[in-house]
Write a protein that holds these residues in place. Structure first.
Motif, mmCIF file in Angstrom:
data_model
loop_
_atom_site.group_PDB
_atom_site.id
_atom_site.type_symbol
_atom_site.label_atom_id
_atom_site.label_comp_id
_atom_site.label_asym_id
_atom_site.label_seq_id
_atom_site.Cartn_x
_atom_site.Cartn_y
_atom_site.Cartn_z
ATOM 1 N N ARG A 1 -84.763 0.795 -18.345
ATOM 2 C CA ARG A 1 -83.434 0.445 -17.814
ATOM 3 C C ARG A 1 -82.725 1.686 -17.291
ATOM 4 O O ARG A 1 -81.894 1.604 -16.400
ATOM 5 N N PHE A 2 -83.018 2.856 -17.923
ATOM 6 C CA PHE A 2 -82.367 4.090 -17.505
ATOM 7 C C PHE A 2 -83.168 4.794 -16.406
ATOM 8 O O PHE A 2 -82.605 5.467 -15.564
ATOM 9 N N PHE B 1 -88.250 -28.891 -13.253
ATOM 10 C CA PHE B 1 -87.471 -27.959 -12.439
ATOM 11 C C PHE B 1 -88.261 -26.698 -12.111
ATOM 12 O O PHE B 1 -87.698 -25.694 -11.700
ATOM 13 N N GLY C 1 -72.965 3.454 -19.247
ATOM 14 C CA GLY C 1 -74.421 3.638 -19.211
ATOM 15 C C GLY C 1 -74.846 4.879 -19.988
ATOM 16 O O GLY C 1 -75.653 4.791 -20.921
ATOM 17 N N HIS D 1 -87.056 -0.371 -22.986
ATOM 18 C CA HIS D 1 -85.652 -0.006 -23.129
ATOM 19 C C HIS D 1 -85.325 1.197 -22.240
ATOM 20 O O HIS D 1 -84.309 1.229 -21.553
ATOM 21 N N ASN E 1 -86.989 -3.259 -13.305
ATOM 22 C CA ASN E 1 -86.396 -2.538 -14.437
ATOM 23 C C ASN E 1 -86.577 -3.312 -15.738
ATOM 24 O O ASN E 1 -85.914 -3.030 -16.724
ATOM 25 N N LEU F 1 -85.877 -6.413 -16.609
ATOM 26 C CA LEU F 1 -84.968 -7.492 -17.012
ATOM 27 C C LEU F 1 -85.719 -8.816 -17.044
ATOM 28 O O LEU F 1 -85.470 -9.665 -17.886
ATOM 29 N N PHE G 1 -76.400 -4.535 -9.191
ATOM 30 C CA PHE G 1 -76.469 -5.930 -8.767
ATOM 31 C C PHE G 1 -75.596 -6.193 -7.552
ATOM 32 O O PHE G 1 -74.778 -5.360 -7.168
ATOM 33 N N TYR H 1 -67.814 -6.975 -10.254
ATOM 34 C CA TYR H 1 -67.454 -7.983 -11.249
ATOM 35 C C TYR H 1 -67.960 -7.661 -12.646
ATOM 36 O O TYR H 1 -67.793 -8.440 -13.563
ATOM 37 N N GLN H 2 -68.628 -6.505 -12.798
ATOM 38 C CA GLN H 2 -69.110 -6.150 -14.131
ATOM 39 C C GLN H 2 -68.203 -5.102 -14.787
ATOM 40 O O GLN H 2 -68.424 -4.729 -15.931
ATOM 41 N N LEU H 3 -67.199 -4.588 -14.058
ATOM 42 C CA LEU H 3 -66.312 -3.567 -14.626
ATOM 43 C C LEU H 3 -65.513 -4.171 -15.763
ATOM 44 O O LEU H 3 -65.042 -5.294 -15.668
ATOM 45 N N PHE H 4 -65.339 -3.426 -16.867
ATOM 46 C CA PHE H 4 -64.616 -4.011 -17.990
ATOM 47 C C PHE H 4 -63.787 -3.017 -18.775
ATOM 48 O O PHE H 4 -62.926 -3.413 -19.542
ATOM 49 N N GLN I 1 -85.518 -7.475 -10.301
ATOM 50 C CA GLN I 1 -85.278 -7.552 -11.747
ATOM 51 C C GLN I 1 -86.555 -7.346 -12.550
ATOM 52 O O GLN I 1 -86.501 -7.105 -13.751
ATOM 53 N N TYR J 1 -90.061 -19.831 -12.627
ATOM 54 C CA TYR J 1 -88.963 -20.195 -13.516
ATOM 55 C C TYR J 1 -89.179 -21.599 -14.084
ATOM 56 O O TYR J 1 -89.793 -22.432 -13.442
ATOM 57 N N LEU K 1 -80.282 -0.280 -11.735
ATOM 58 C CA LEU K 1 -80.164 -1.468 -10.888
ATOM 59 C C LEU K 1 -78.696 -1.795 -10.667
ATOM 60 O O LEU K 1 -77.950 -2.039 -11.610
#
Lengths: 267, 287
Positions: free
Chosen positions: B84-85, B20, B110, B81, B56, B58, B91, B96-99, B53, B14, B89
């Motif tokens: 991803r399917f 860093f 998805g 692309h 898939n 990312l 997390f 916390y990703q429900l919207f 990560q 990174y 994955l």
């Protein structure tokens, strides 16, 4: 990645400038900015430039760091320069079609660019050498007289420190939610403006939900430690003006005086 | 047999070229095959999250290659692309990703991104909800009305609904009570058996990994330190402890009993231990 965004990043250090009281630095920057606007001729600018270079050397900041901080406003600087270059009255020394460059134009452009660079580098130098917490403490202390006018100084500075504290947290959170939605095939990059705005929904909803949750938790954590506003609150690190602070402040005032005198002399 | 996914000499750094700079993974080699239930363990900061990560797409490797069924995943944008399917994955703390407005719509997010027909989507949502252990009356509720455990299930269902060939879960049981943990893991194991989907599960709990995984990967010092069956891995208890990890409690007990001179085979689940002790007891009463 989003993490690379720096907002007035602080570089820890232990130089003369790092050790100054935050109030000194805030006031000095204000005085410096006033001086930049009052400076009339090249003599004044030369003096201000010299002072900025001196501060930079003392704080051990490389010109590279400052240039990096100036990147976001590069467009503004260029725009101002171009506008001033072409839109000044006077005898053109170079013409092409409807574009004319005059001696005044060059002078104005140079002056404006220099002004902006000096303004930004002075504020950058403050944020580079002062931690965000120290800046808010300094601001609170400087604004204290406003309390007499019932201005909520303490609340304001508490809000500022909380906001500053949570910027990195929220950026990290945004990164995480973005990855999670990408893993479900969300696409944040392609599409027209409306599609792009719609694509942000899966990011914004969870982000807001978690920001509110964090705010709730923080409020409970603060109350359970008996936080009840600024009334009678004491500090672990009291701000104290030392000899060096008075030295720097009087130096700054002297410089301001010098700039005014130079202007009167037409330099 | 071509592995489902293969990693060759993967390194991940990174913030390269800045003060860093941080190396998360170094020269990782790894192959995952169809039908496996793999447990991935390693202490905090050993690069688990970075590794998954890459699987898939990312993250793209700083060095090295990732192959999906033999093709370099970074060779075409289309494959990246689709990956991803293929590789679902989940997390850490996925709730916390429900919207969406309803649980149903959220699980359908998805499949909708895959461009499926509404009928097909509907089938997948219901099937995924069932696999994740969500009852059907919850589907029309807002995800924010659910309990913590139910939210977690809804988020997992959202990934299962994409019919991935490899399902990766990053600590799916973090922060749940023991009962909730077991239920989710049983549901996942059931899903693994019925659908044949390969699973890669990141976990801190040796007990969980020992009970469900048929292959264990141990990450340490930014690379894969051990790779083998639970029996092989937990036989190397000393090495695990030196890495700041542990063996399942019952394995530890059996080892101490062995040190006391009681002859027990190596075990790593409570059931095995009970069997071994009963067998020994039976043997000794007969003698």
């Amino acid at each position: 990645m989003l993490k690379d965004i720096t907002l007035g990043q602080y570089f820890p250090g232990n130089t003369f400038i790092h050790r100054l009281d935050p109030r000194t630095k805030l006031l000095t920057v204000v005085i410096y900015i006033v001086a930049v606007f009052l400076a009339g001729g090249w003599g004044g600018y030369a003096l201000l430039l010299l002072l900025a270079a001196l501060a930079m050397a003392v704080a051990k900041l490389g010109p590279k760091t400052l240039l990096k901080g100036m990147k976001p406003v590069l467009f503004v600087i260029l725009f101002t320069a171009v506008l001033n270059l072409f839109y000044a009255p006077g005898e053109p020394i170079w013409s092409f079609w409807i574009l004319h460059i005059t001696r005044e134009g060059i002078r104005n452009a140079a002056r404006m660019v220099l002004r902006i660079v000096l303004l930004i580098s002075s504020t950058l130098m403050m944020t580079y050498t002062t931690s965000p917490m120290a800046i808010t403490d300094g601001l609170e202390s400087l604004l204290n007289p406003l309390k007499k006018l019932r201005f909520p100084v303490h609340e304001l500075s508490m809000m500022m420190s909380i906001a500053l504290r949570f910027i990195p947290t929220l950026i990290e959170e945004t990164d995480k939610i973005m990855s999670a939605q990408k893993a479900r095939g969300a696409d944040f990059e392609t599409g027209n403006l409306i599609e792009k705005a719609r694509a942000l929904l899966p990011l914004l909803v969870p982000l807001f939900v978690s920001a509110f949750r964090r705010a709730d938790e923080l409020a409970v954590a603060m109350e359970s430690r008996c936080y009840h506003g600024g009334e009678g609150r004491t500090r672990m690190n009291e701000l104290k003006m030392a000899g060096r602070d008075w030295l720097v402040l009087s130096g700054a005032l002297l410089a301001l005086l010098a700039v005014i005198l130079l202007r009167i002399r037409g330099l | 047999m071509t592995p489902l996914i293969e990693i060759r000499d993967l390194s991940c750094t990174y913030s390269r070229g800045t003060p860093f700079e941080l190396t998360a993974l170094k020269k990782v080699n790894l192959s995952l095959y169809e039908g496996q239930f793999v447990g991935l363990i390693g202490h905090t900061g050993s690069g688990k999250s970075s590794l998954i990560q890459h699987l898939n797409g990312l993250l793209s490797p700083t060095e090295g290659k990732v192959y999906w069924r033999g093709t370099d995943v970074h060779s075409s944008k289309k494959l990246l692309h689709e990956l991803r399917f293929h590789v679902g994955l989940v997390f850490q703390y996925p709730e916390y990703q429900l919207f969406e407005e309803t649980v149903y719509q959220d699980i359908a997010f998805g499949p909708r991104n895959m461009g499926l027909s509404p009928e097909e989507m509907d089938g997948r949502v219901k099937e995924a909800a069932a696999f994740a252990g969500l009852s059907e009356d919850l589907l029309q509720k807002s995800p924010f009305e659910l309990s913590g455990g139910q939210k977690r299930r809804a988020a997992i269902a959202g990934v299962i609904a994409m019919h991935p060939e490899l399902l990766i879960l990053d600590e799916p049981t973090a922060g749940l009570d023991p009962g909730g943990c077991r239920e989710i893991l049983d549901n996942l194991n059931d899903y693994h058996k019925k659908s044949g989907t390969s699973i890669l599960m990141v976990s801190h709990s040796m007990e969980e990994v020992a009970a469900y995984a048929d292959r264990i990967l141990v990450l340490g010092e930014k690379t894969v330190k051990m790779d083998g069956s639970p029996r092989e891995i937990f036989a190397r208890a000393e090495e695990l402890k030196a890495m700041g990890l542990n063996v399942p409690q019952v394995t530890d007990i059996a080892m101490r009993l062995r040190a006391l001179g009681i002859d027990l085979p190596p075990v790593y689940t409570v059931e095995q231990a009970a069997e071994a002790i009963l067998a020994r007891k039976g043997g000794s009463t007969h003698a």
